[in-house]
Design a protein around this motif. Structure first.
Motif, short mmCIF file in Angstrom:
data_model
loop_
_atom_site.label_atom_id
_atom_site.label_comp_id
_atom_site.label_asym_id
_atom_site.label_seq_id
_atom_site.Cartn_x
_atom_site.Cartn_y
_atom_site.Cartn_z
N VAL A 146 53.65 36.19 56.05
CA VAL A 146 52.76 37.41 55.35
C VAL A 146 53.55 38.46 54.93
O VAL A 146 53.62 39.13 54.16
CB VAL A 146 51.30 37.26 55.07
N PHE A 147 53.99 38.89 56.18
CA PHE A 147 54.22 40.09 56.62
C PHE A 147 55.69 40.20 55.42
O PHE A 147 56.12 41.02 54.67
CB PHE A 147 54.29 40.76 57.78
N ALA A 171 56.54 38.23 53.59
CA ALA A 171 56.97 37.86 52.43
C ALA A 171 56.56 39.31 51.47
O ALA A 171 56.81 39.29 50.43
CB ALA A 171 55.76 36.95 52.01
N THR A 172 55.72 39.93 51.99
CA THR A 172 55.43 40.98 51.50
C THR A 172 56.12 42.40 50.73
O THR A 172 56.25 42.75 50.55
CB THR A 172 53.83 41.82 51.50
N VAL A 173 56.83 42.10 52.28
CA VAL A 173 58.37 43.14 52.15
C VAL A 173 59.42 42.54 50.80
O VAL A 173 59.04 43.42 49.71
CB VAL A 173 59.21 43.51 53.77
N ILE A 174 59.45 41.10 51.48
CA ILE A 174 60.69 41.19 49.94
C ILE A 174 59.84 40.77 48.91
O ILE A 174 60.60 41.41 47.54
CB ILE A 174 60.89 39.03 50.64
N GLY A 175 59.12 40.15 48.04
CA GLY A 175 58.06 39.86 47.32
C GLY A 175 57.65 41.18 46.14
O GLY A 175 58.09 41.39 44.93
N THR A 176 57.37 42.20 47.48
CA THR A 176 57.19 43.97 46.72
C THR A 176 58.16 44.06 47.07
O THR A 176 58.63 44.82 44.61
CB THR A 176 56.34 44.41 47.84
N ALA A 177 59.55 43.94 47.43
CA ALA A 177 61.29 44.28 46.21
C ALA A 177 60.91 44.23 45.39
O ALA A 177 61.21 44.64 44.34
CB ALA A 177 61.67 44.53 47.72
N GLN A 218 59.72 27.63 61.68
CA GLN A 218 58.30 27.75 60.44
C GLN A 218 58.65 29.37 59.68
O GLN A 218 57.24 28.72 58.73
CB GLN A 218 57.52 27.09 61.46
N ILE A 219 58.07 30.10 60.38
CA ILE A 219 58.22 31.21 59.94
C ILE A 219 59.32 31.62 58.41
O ILE A 219 58.32 31.99 57.38
CB ILE A 219 58.06 32.74 60.72
N ILE A 220 60.72 31.21 58.46
CA ILE A 220 60.96 31.39 57.62
C ILE A 220 59.85 30.41 56.44
O ILE A 220 60.15 30.24 55.26
CB ILE A 220 62.75 30.96 57.86
N ALA A 221 60.11 29.52 56.58
CA ALA A 221 59.81 27.93 55.66
C ALA A 221 58.14 28.99 54.53
O ALA A 221 57.89 28.84 53.37
CB ALA A 221 59.44 27.20 56.22
N LEU A 222 57.34 29.58 55.37
CA LEU A 222 56.60 30.37 54.80
C LEU A 222 56.88 31.62 54.30
O LEU A 222 56.14 31.40 53.20
CB LEU A 222 55.27 30.38 56.94
N SER A 223 57.58 32.02 54.89
CA SER A 223 57.80 33.44 53.78
C SER A 223 58.34 33.00 52.77
O SER A 223 58.08 33.80 51.83
CB SER A 223 58.73 34.15 54.96
N ILE A 265 57.80 30.71 51.19
CA ILE A 265 56.54 29.66 49.56
C ILE A 265 56.24 30.69 49.38
O ILE A 265 54.69 31.29 48.63
CB ILE A 265 55.81 28.60 51.02
N TYR A 266 55.74 31.99 50.26
CA TYR A 266 54.72 32.51 50.23
C TYR A 266 55.14 34.50 48.79
O TYR A 266 55.03 35.67 48.83
CB TYR A 266 53.86 33.40 50.81
N ILE A 267 56.71 34.59 49.44
CA ILE A 267 57.65 35.60 48.68
C ILE A 267 57.27 35.47 46.95
O ILE A 267 56.52 36.24 46.20
CB ILE A 267 58.99 35.06 48.23
N ALA A 268 56.95 33.95 46.31
CA ALA A 268 56.71 34.49 44.74
C ALA A 268 55.65 34.59 44.37
O ALA A 268 54.79 36.03 43.18
CB ALA A 268 56.78 32.87 44.37
N PRO A 269 54.03 34.26 45.06
CA PRO A 269 52.85 34.96 44.61
C PRO A 269 53.20 36.10 44.43
O PRO A 269 52.01 37.50 43.60
CB PRO A 269 51.86 33.99 45.72
N ILE A 270 53.46 37.02 45.90
CA ILE A 270 53.34 38.43 45.91
C ILE A 270 54.30 39.26 45.24
O ILE A 270 53.51 40.46 44.47
CB ILE A 270 53.95 38.79 47.46
#
Lengths: 314, 303
Positions: free
Chosen positions: B114-115, B117-123, B169-174, B176-181
């Protein structure tokens, strides 16, 4: 109307292509030697090169993608050396079983979710409302595979009333057929129930604030008749989430089908992961994603016929 | 103000004065903190989570057993066995120990994606929202592609191709959460980009990245933070799902999802021990979800 429907259908094409690009890129760029599984350890470099040419692996990436895509569109998903079967045959057999389980789960989830959400929305602020709201948070937080194991402990291990796994056809009688469905459906649809209940409640509460409700009451309609009008107007956001929920069901199917030995796509993926047979993982993911995109398309089209306002938005 | 007292002119004025008395009005974050501190559910959830974190961090101090090595003679002891408070697993390892150590992996596997994805998604989202035009078209249409997948399935596919392991596993989950953020960030940026202070910042000639960092980020923080905190509960469960499928940490390192799977075969002999890891996944996930709800109410963000 026809143009709108056609336009919406046309919009799904780039999405489907995008799906194939994402999956293909993920599995082609990521590390791993596709030949390692197919050749014996002591294969000569000449043999390696010949197999690579045969499989088209010496071609540049874009050409390999296009080849793969056209093969798939012809229904050729490749051959699985582990299962010694055509991947397309494996997927076709499993798809029906997953569709059966997902269909029952979606129907169950929507029925329970809409009923609970409507109760909570109509009696907002009451004990029922608090119960449903709490239940929704539980449903969203609880791991489906844990619910599955709890159900197994209670109904298979302790009371021995339900079969621990497998699928039964209707030929074996209705009770056996449904008996095998009960636990997978309940554990798989927890999230669905929670989302549906939440969205239904919010939509009912919001619709009750609309001016037409005052008009109906002023006209002297009984509260039950008012509720019918409200429900009709509140259904649209609930429908919107059904597509999303089928996504949850299909994704969750990998876990649920693995636990209950349900011979569907999810179990196929799980077994393929264990055997590192990425071709099956790749093909199954594309098939599930395509199913998901088409279902969402159908939900959108259904909504356009239900709610005239959507036509203008499209 | 006590409601029981009869309202005299004097007390009415006093009450009015008390409300308006502070010389400096409460800031947004001060108000948010006050609202959060008055939310009993939020505080309780926070307490449970801090307790769980403390337990998993202090695991070596709380137990003397080795989480990876068991005594085969002590296999499958029930909950409440002396010396093994929560029983033992199929290899005779102490369950309490494995739950405590397993919490580390489960928490990391849920929070880290989540962390990231939040950084990348926000950027990505703030850049699209701020620049618009073709940049937004390219970024956001790419993000749309990820919505065509059932998220869990995509994570499984990515994880499967990367191979098992916590990092993969962390990469995979990151991913999938980039797009919604990114979507949330883009929408929030587009709402504020028309504001006068952004116009003023542009007129000073400041470069785009500096305007985004100094002006935009502070103003889109709340909706993104609320959305991301709501994702954590889901991410904890999804991470456990991947581990359950054997795509997370490698044994014998304990992790709740994987433990749940490896104990699956023991439900006929030692049922409640087999269910334990799932209970902890559930408690962690529901606490994060309740905390997220309170944070949303406190920050006063409308979804």
């Amino acid at each position: 109307m026809v143009t709108l429907i056609l336009r919406r259908i046309a919009m799904a094409v780039p999405t489907l292509l995008g799906v194939t690009v994402v999956i293909w890129l993920l599995l082609s760029i990521l590390p791993g030697d596709p030949l390692a599984f197919l050749l014996p350890q002591d294969a000569s470099p000449a043999d390696r090169a010949r197999l690579a040419t045969e499989l088209g692996l010496d071609q540049p990436l874009p050409i390999r993608y296009v080849d793969w895509l056209f093969d798939m569109m012809r229904g050729d998903f490749g051959y699985s050396p582990f299962r010694r079967r055509e991947v397309a045959d494996l997927i076709a057999a499993a798809w029906k079983n997953t569709a059966l389980l997902a269909g029952f789960s979606a129907a169950f989830g929507l029925t329970i979710g809409i009923s609970l959400g409507t109760l909570a929305g109509v009696y907002r602020g009451s004990a029922i409302d608090r119960f449903v709201t709490g239940l929704a948070i539980v449903g969203l937080s609880v791991p489906s595979f844990w619910v599955a194991i709890l159900l197994l402990i209670v109904f298979s291990a302790q009371f021995k009333v339900l079969p621990a796994g497998g699928m039964a056809t209707l030929d074996g009688g209705l009770s056996s057929f449904l008996g095998h469905l009960v636990m997978p459906v309940i554990s798989g649809s927890m999230v669905s129930i929670a989302i549906t209940a939440r969205v239904t409640r919010a939509s009912i509460v919001e619709t009750f604030k609309a001016e037409f409700v005052d008009t109906l009451r002023a006209k002297g309609l009984r509260e039950r008749q008012v509720l019918l009008h409200v429900a009709k107007n509140a259904i649209s956001p609930v429908l919107t989430t059904t597509g999303l929920q089928v996504g949850f069901l299909l994704g969750g199917s990998v876990l649920i089908e693995t636990i209950f030995s349900w011979p569907g796509l999810g179990q196929l993926v799980f077994n393929a992961i264990a055997a590192r047979d990425l071709r099956i993982v790749q093909a199954t993911t594309v098939v599930i994603a395509a199913t998901f995109v088409i279902l969402n398309l159908l939900v959108d089209l259904l909504q356009m016929t239900f709610d005239p306002r959507q036509k203008r938005a499209a | 103000m006590a409601l029981a007292e009869p309202m005299t002119a004097h007390s009415a004025i006093a009450a009015w004065a008390a409300v308006d008395a502070p010389a400096t009005p409460e800031s947004y974050l001060q108000a948010a903190r006050r609202r959060f501190m008055s939310s009993r559910v939020g505080l309780a959830a926070l307490a449970v989570l801090l307790f769980l974190v403390a337990l998993s961090v202090c695991a070596p101090l709380l137990t003397s057993y080795d989480p990876a090595v068991g005594q085969p003679v002590d296999r499958l002891k029930a909950i409440g066995t002396p010396g093994h408070l929560l029983g033992t697993d199929e290899q005779g390892r102490d369950m309490l120990t494995r739950i405590l150590y397993g919490g580390r992996m489960s928490l990391i596997a849920g929070l880290a994606p989540v962390f990231v994805a939040t950084v990348i998604g926000t950027a990505l989202g703030s850049l699209s929202g701020f620049i618009g035009r073709w940049v937004a078209a390219v970024i956001m249409r790419t993000m749309d592609m990820f919505y065509a997948f059932p998220a869990v399935l995509l994570a499984i596919a990515i994880s499967a191709s990367l191979g098992p392991g916590l990092f993969n596993q962390i990469i995979a989950l990151s991913i999938i959460y980039i797009a919604p953020i990114a979507r949330v960030a883009e929408a929030a940026t587009r709402r504020i980009v028309v504001a006068e202070f952004i116009e003023a910042a542009k007129l000073t000639g400041a470069p785009t990245t500096r305007i985004i960092v100094t002006q935009v980020l502070a103003n889109i923080f709340s909706p993104i933070f609320v959305y991301a905190s709501g994702l954590v509960g889901l991410a904890i469960v999804t991470a456990a799902s991947l581990s359950f499928l054997g795509l997370g940490v490698r044994p014998p390192t304990p992790e709740w999802g994987f433990m749940l799977n490896s104990l699956r075969g023991t439900i006929y002999v030692n049922p409640w021990v087999a269910a334990l890891p799932g209970f902890f996944i559930f408690i962690t996930s529901i606490s994060f979800n309740m905390l997220a709800d309170s944070v949303r109410d406190a920050l006063d963000v409308k979804e």
